[in-house]
Write a protein that holds these residues in place. Structure first.
Motif, PDB file in Angstrom:
ATOM      1  N   ASN A 124     -14.690  19.818  -0.872  1.00  0.00           N
ATOM      2  CA  ASN A 124     -14.972  18.391  -0.746  1.00  0.00           C
ATOM      3  C   ASN A 124     -14.208  17.557  -1.770  1.00  0.00           C
ATOM      4  N   TYR A 125     -13.846  18.150  -2.891  1.00  0.00           N
ATOM      5  CA  TYR A 125     -13.056  17.426  -3.879  1.00  0.00           C
ATOM      6  C   TYR A 125     -11.566  17.491  -3.556  1.00  0.00           C
ATOM      7  N   ARG A 127     -10.095  17.546  -0.605  1.00  0.00           N
ATOM      8  CA  ARG A 127      -9.653  16.805   0.573  1.00  0.00           C
ATOM      9  C   ARG A 127      -9.021  15.473   0.161  1.00  0.00           C
ATOM     10  N   SER A 128      -7.962  15.085   0.849  1.00  0.00           N
ATOM     11  CA  SER A 128      -7.258  13.849   0.533  1.00  0.00           C
ATOM     12  C   SER A 128      -8.168  12.637   0.710  1.00  0.00           C
ATOM     13  N   GLY A 129      -8.053  11.672  -0.208  1.00  0.00           N
ATOM     14  CA  GLY A 129      -8.854  10.465  -0.121  1.00  0.00           C
ATOM     15  C   GLY A 129      -8.524   9.611   1.086  1.00  0.00           C
ATOM     16  N   SER A 131      -8.034  10.777   4.107  1.00  0.00           N
ATOM     17  CA  SER A 131      -8.442  11.453   5.339  1.00  0.00           C
ATOM     18  C   SER A 131      -9.950  11.692   5.414  1.00  0.00           C
ATOM     19  N   MET A 132     -10.718  11.125   4.483  1.00  0.00           N
ATOM     20  CA  MET A 132     -12.156  11.368   4.473  1.00  0.00           C
ATOM     21  C   MET A 132     -12.839  10.611   5.618  1.00  0.00           C
ATOM     22  N   ASP A 136     -17.111   7.735   0.463  1.00  0.00           N
ATOM     23  CA  ASP A 136     -17.191   8.451  -0.809  1.00  0.00           C
ATOM     24  C   ASP A 136     -17.156   9.961  -0.591  1.00  0.00           C
ATOM     25  N   ARG A 137     -16.745  10.662  -1.623  1.00  0.00           N
ATOM     26  CA  ARG A 137     -16.769  12.113  -1.589  1.00  0.00           C
ATOM     27  C   ARG A 137     -18.210  12.608  -1.653  1.00  0.00           C
ATOM     28  N   ASN A 231     -13.881  24.935   7.381  1.00  0.00           N
ATOM     29  CA  ASN A 231     -13.592  23.653   8.016  1.00  0.00           C
ATOM     30  C   ASN A 231     -12.683  23.893   9.204  1.00  0.00           C
ATOM     31  N   ARG A 291     -23.031  13.778   7.403  1.00  0.00           N
ATOM     32  CA  ARG A 291     -22.958  14.848   6.404  1.00  0.00           C
ATOM     33  C   ARG A 291     -24.284  14.931   5.650  1.00  0.00           C
ATOM     34  N   ASP A 313     -24.955  11.224   4.484  1.00  0.00           N
ATOM     35  CA  ASP A 313     -23.904  10.245   4.747  1.00  0.00           C
ATOM     36  C   ASP A 313     -23.774  10.041   6.251  1.00  0.00           C
TER      37      ASP A 313
END
Length: 354
Positions: A124-125, A127-129, A131-132, A136-137, A231, A291, A313
């Motif tokens: 989870n950290y 992953r590209s910001g 493509s979320m 928020d993460r 994933n 999530r 989320d």
């Protein structure tokens, strides 16, 4: 203002490099940029939150100069405002150095990366910001103890790619991002990934952390963090698919336990996001995402501090092409501690990649 001036200086230097690069390695190869910008409106559901709502903006820019076919670099900056503290009314734009690496493709499937980078721990950290599926993460990336095994650090990483198997082996300072070495203990991190089928990835990572010094009052200590994740994306037809991800972490207590017993921290996360193609002039697809996660930080002794935290989320993503997304969503928090009441934050985001 310092961050803005620094970014301007970076762009000036990059332009100069481009001009000189035309005569050596080629300006088009030296001047490669990518990034994204996010503009949002956030509403806090926490009682007595100050401010309770407001606008936000973040810009992330990555420069990837290529020297030749086997040597390149990566420099990533993030520009964002500091949090409003409710007292001084002071809010500055700050420039953060996210990544600074030199990368050598030694041979096919073997890469050496040196510099500041994300340690290969925590799906989870990692992953590209851009493509979320949410604003928020996952909260597990901010839980107590995670930074002892994940996040950014300075060191060397060996990347091996034996398709469909990938292996990362990293040795880092263990002091954290933008920090020099502060003791003689290095951190070792290893990650293993495999694609058993073309629509799913399975992975595991382990981080070995150490600290302390040999004196009469402080002992050395060692701790271990483990991460398991999956994933993938399942096709449901020509224009629809289901994205999914799951992760479980076990984080050993990162400190000197003395005579006390230690209890590992744990975290779990599950996400599903079906995407439905839309035949419209502007809107290309709609993707709802949900999530659920729960976290339980590590602690000393036999008494549980009752500080577990859960989060749900939810977000509705409207894609207008591959580089532009509008997000309408929120996050609900719930706490194990009796005197903390749960609440829900909401947001509207506009994210554009370039």
């Amino acid at each position: 203002m310092y961050g803005v001036r620094f970014l301007f200086l970076l762009l000036v230097i990059s332009t100069t490099v481009f001009a000189t690069g035309e005569f050596s390695t080629g300006g088009s190869e030296l001047l490669k940029f990518k990034g994204y910008g996010i503009f949002g409106f956030d509403i806090s559901g926490e009682e007595d939150a100050d401010p309770d709502m407001g606008f936000s903006a973040i810009a992330d820019v990555t420069w990837i100069p290529t020297i030749n076919e086997w040597l390149d670099a990566k420099i990533e900056f993030k520009l964002k405002p500091t949090k409003y503290d409710g007292e001084s009314n002071d809010r500055n734009i700050v420039l953060f150095l996210e990544v600074l690496t030199l990368n050598a493709q030694v041979t096919d499937g073997f890469e050496i990366t040196a510099g500041q980078f994300k340690r290969p721990f925590g799906y989870n950290y990692f992953r590209s910001g851009s493509s979320m599926f949410f604003a928020d993460r996952a909260i597990m990336t901010g839980m107590s103890g995670f930074s002892s095994y994940g996040k950014r650090d300075i060191g060397v990483n060996l990347g091996l790619d034996f398709n469909p198997v990938e292996i990362d082996l990293a040795v880092t300072n263990g002091a954290g991002e933008n920090r020099p070495e502060n003791d003689s203990h290095k951190q070792f991190t290893a990650r293993f990934q495999v694609d058993p089928v073309d629509w799913m990835t399975l992975g595991a990572a382990v981080g070995l952390n150490a600290g302390g010094i040999d004196t009469d009052t402080t002992d050395t200590w060692n701790s271990t963090g483990m991460d398991f994740f999956t994933n993938g994306s399942i096709s449901m037809g020509e224009s629809s698919e289901i994205d999914f991800a799951g992760e479980y972490m076990s984080l050993g207590y990162p400190g000197d336990a003395g005579e006390s017993s230690t209890n590992d921290g744990t975290a779990m996360s599950f996400m599903i996001a079906p995407e439905f193609g839309v035949d419209a002039s502007v809107l290309t697809s709609i993707q709802p995402a949900v999530r659920y996660e729960t976290t339980s930080p590590a602690y000393l002794g036999d008494t549980d501090p009752l500080n577990d935290k859960d989060a749900i989320d939810f977000c509705l993503n409207f894609h207008t092409g591959s580089n532009n997304t509008f997000q309408l969503g929120g996050r609900n928090y719930s706490f194990e501690e009796e005197n903390l009441e749960g609440y829900t934050d909401m947001y509207i985001n506009w994210r554009m990649k370039f």
